[in-house]
Design a protein around this motif. Structure first.
Motif, short mmCIF file in Angstrom:
data_model
loop_
_atom_site.label_atom_id
_atom_site.label_comp_id
_atom_site.label_asym_id
_atom_site.label_seq_id
_atom_site.Cartn_x
_atom_site.Cartn_y
_atom_site.Cartn_z
N GLU A 128 0.82 -1.21 0.00
CA GLU A 128 0.00 0.00 0.00
C GLU A 128 0.85 1.26 0.00
O GLU A 128 0.45 2.28 -0.56
N ARG B 116 -6.71 1.56 3.88
CA ARG B 116 -6.64 0.33 3.09
C ARG B 116 -5.81 -0.74 3.80
O ARG B 116 -6.15 -1.93 3.79
N ARG C 17 -7.20 -4.41 5.00
CA ARG C 17 -6.62 -5.67 4.53
C ARG C 17 -6.13 -6.54 5.69
O ARG C 17 -6.11 -7.76 5.59
#
Length: 605
Positions: free
Chosen positions: A62, A185, A189
């Motif tokens: 990311e 994000r 995850r």
């Protein structure tokens, strides 16, 4: 490559380690993922390292996605850069300091702002080189006084720290929002629910600061939120300040006898019992002013006293005091705050324990009319809670044993050196933005992002030439994620009474194959099946131990927490295996001939 328990470097434990307080600590040690090396310091074993690397890779992917580039700094650093930013002293006892054989001062890095800044200064000189985002995933060291809860608060830990370098504040805002979105994000995850809360910048400095907190009862951080969307660490909550009150008709201050009343409870009882003509017999703790005397321990080890007047129905929150009082006293760096000791109070005989008050200061200007410290009758800096506004009338100590003063009005009879956020934040208190009453919860800090501005760039001389050929100080942002802490939080939220239950994307293997039979055919089949699954991209943990009982094997499978368990047992001779979901506990029989297809369907949904 197939992981075989017959030779894997792991030993599981049946009993919890004696120093473990929380589930993640107990289970990670019992399952052989980590081992204690020293207080707050842990060794990573093969299975633990596999999970750790998967967590790191989620973070890495990311960060790379927003254009950040990975670097790696040493953990052993020289003193000089940290001295230039005053953090050699400001970090106080939390810093691991050492000397090399030549007597040069070194440190084990608690964080790397200085080194990132100097690296960019060394390589870049033009606005054309910016914006730049760089990061590392590396060990950090902080000499925690009380390391606890395993990986949740240690002395050595792994952290992702990234930094943005931009020409102006507009670029900083863009970088901050890019990192903020990347963090959302990452935690999604990792399967970690997070609440983004307003936070204090503390020793880091900067104009904007937010924490990503994972709600859990074992969290060390208390935060609050409202139904209307407000969320903040309790240390960053600002009190809704009442309006000033007209005190024209408030009677003059009067000193009254209140024998044996050193506590708020005894004071309220004595005032209502002995002086109903003043109180109407209805005085409450909320109408009293409690004067708390605290001691600030500076990074240099000095003790500085202060006092703060707070409503008597409120407790003082030392954590809130700690993040707010330093600026009022002109003390930089990480400080500690504690209640003043008996020895502290002896140095100020005017501080009569149990009867301390601000005293009468009619001849002094109100706050804001004079920038000098006034220290009032306490002889030390005296602050007030934001609820103490002009015109409020209080019953408080008269600085004489057995006496209190009533009708003491702020702005008429006493003043202060400043306003200090010192009180506990309660459920039901109004949110500062007017979005409703506050609800309290506990959480673990997973990440923290800062708009640093130019603090470090100015201290270390990081400048670039702008479009007009003039030197501009670079604007910086700092963004951290506790990687080992995230792993511990994942374990904390993914277990049952039998052991760990890893999310599929983070587990040390995709399937745990357990052989409960002793016959050669079962073991040969397990080897063949493991090879086929590995060839299909499935990570296999194979329990091929020959002298271990089925009960121990099943116990270890549940403790280790691989999400899919495949049992080669009694049904094998009849052509069936047992496929078990570790999370739900549901098990079903499958045909030996369908094993590869069934495991692939289970592990690659």
């Amino acid at each position: 490559m197939v992981l075989r328990l017959s030779n894997l470097f792991v030993r599981t434990l049946r009993e919890d380690p004696v120093d473990a307080e929380v589930a993640s600590h107990k289970l990670l040690v019992r399952a052989g993922y980590i081992r204690r090396a020293a207080p707050g310091v842990y060794t990573w074993l093969p299975l633990g390292l596999r999970v750790l690397r998967k967590v790191e890779n989620v973070v890495r992917e990311e960060m790379n996605a927003i254009g950040a580039q990975e670097v790696l700094f040493p953990a052993l650093l020289p003193r000089e850069p940290y001295e230039a930013t005053n953090r050699w002293e400001e970090y106080g006892d939390n810093l691991f300091r050492l000397q090399d054989r030549k007597g040069a001062d070194m440190l084990l890095a608690p964080t790397h702002e200085e080194m990132f800044t100097l690296l960019v200064k060394d390589l870049y000189s033009s606005y054309k080189d910016l914006p730049l985002y760089i990061y590392q995933i590396q060990n950090k060291y902080r000499d925690e006084a009380r390391p606890r809860a395993g990986l949740l608060r240690g002395r050595e830990f792994i952290m992702k720290d990234s930094y943005s370098f931009t020409v102006d504040d507009e670029g900083l805002t863009e970088a901050y929002e890019a990192h903020r979105a990347a963090y959302q994000r990452i935690f999604n995850r990792l399967g970690l629910d997070t609440v983004i809360v307003t936070a204090q910048s503390g020793a880091m400095g900067g104009s904007r600061s937010e924490e990503f907190l994972h709600p859990t009862p074992v969290g060390e951080d208390t935060f609050v939120r409202s139904a209307g969307g407000y969320a903040a660490n309790v240390e960053a909550v600002t009190t809704v300040v009442p309006a000033d009150i007209d005190f024209t008709d408030t009677p003059a201050a009067i000193v009254l006898d209140t024998p044996e009343s050193p506590t708020i409870e005894t004071l309220v009882a004595q005032m209502n019992d002995l002086h109903p003509q003043v109180t109407g017999g209805e005085l409450t703790a909320e109408q009293t002013l409690k004067c708390f005397v605290g001691a600030v321990i500076t990074p240099a080890g000095e003790r500085k006293l202060f006092a703060v007047g707070v409503p008597g129905d409120r407790e003082v929150d030392l954590g809130r005091v700690e993040v707010n009082v330093g600026a009022l006293l002109g003390i930089g760096g990480e400080i500690e705050v504690e209640a003043a000791s008996e020895e502290d109070l002896k140095k100020f005989p005017q501080l009569v324990k149990g009867y301390i008050g601000p005293g009468l200061t009619l001849d002094q200007p109100m706050l804001g009319e004079n920038t000098e410290e006034r220290h009032t009758a306490t002889g030390i800096p005296f602050f007030v809670d934001p609820r103490v506004v002009r015109g409020t009338s209080w019953v408080t100590g008269a600085n004489e044993h057995g006496k209190h003063v009533a009708n003491l009005v702020y702005g008429r009879d006493f003043s202060a050196d400043g306003v200090l956020e010192a009180c506990e934040v309660r459920e039901g208190d109004p949110a500062p933005d007017g979005s409703g009453p506050l609800i309290a919860a506990r959480g673990i800090e997973m990440g923290h992002i800062f708009q640093l501005g130019r603090k470090y760039a100015e201290a270390l001389g990081l400048k670039v030439l702008d479009q007009n050929g003039k030197l501009q100080t670079v604007t910086m942002g700092s963004y951290g994620i506790g990687v080992t802490r995230a792993l511990a939080a994942i374990a904390e939220g993914n277990h049952d009474e039998k052991g760990l239950i890893w999310p599929r994307n983070l587990a040390p293997a995709d399937v745990h194959i357990v052989i409960t039979n002793k016959d050669t055919q079962s073991h040969e089949y397990a080897e063949t099946l493991s090879t086929e699954l590995e060839g299909a991209g499935v990570q296999v943990l194979l329990d091929d131990r020959l002298k271990t009982s089925p009960g121990v094997k099943f116990g270890d499978a549940e403790l280790l927490g691989v999400p899919t368990i495949l049992v080669i047992g009694r049904g094998f001779k009849d052509g069936t295996l047992e496929l078990k979901d570790r999370r739900s506990g549901e098990a079903r029989d499958i045909a030996v001939s369908d094993a590869v297809r069934e495991v692939l369907a289970e592990t690659r949904p």
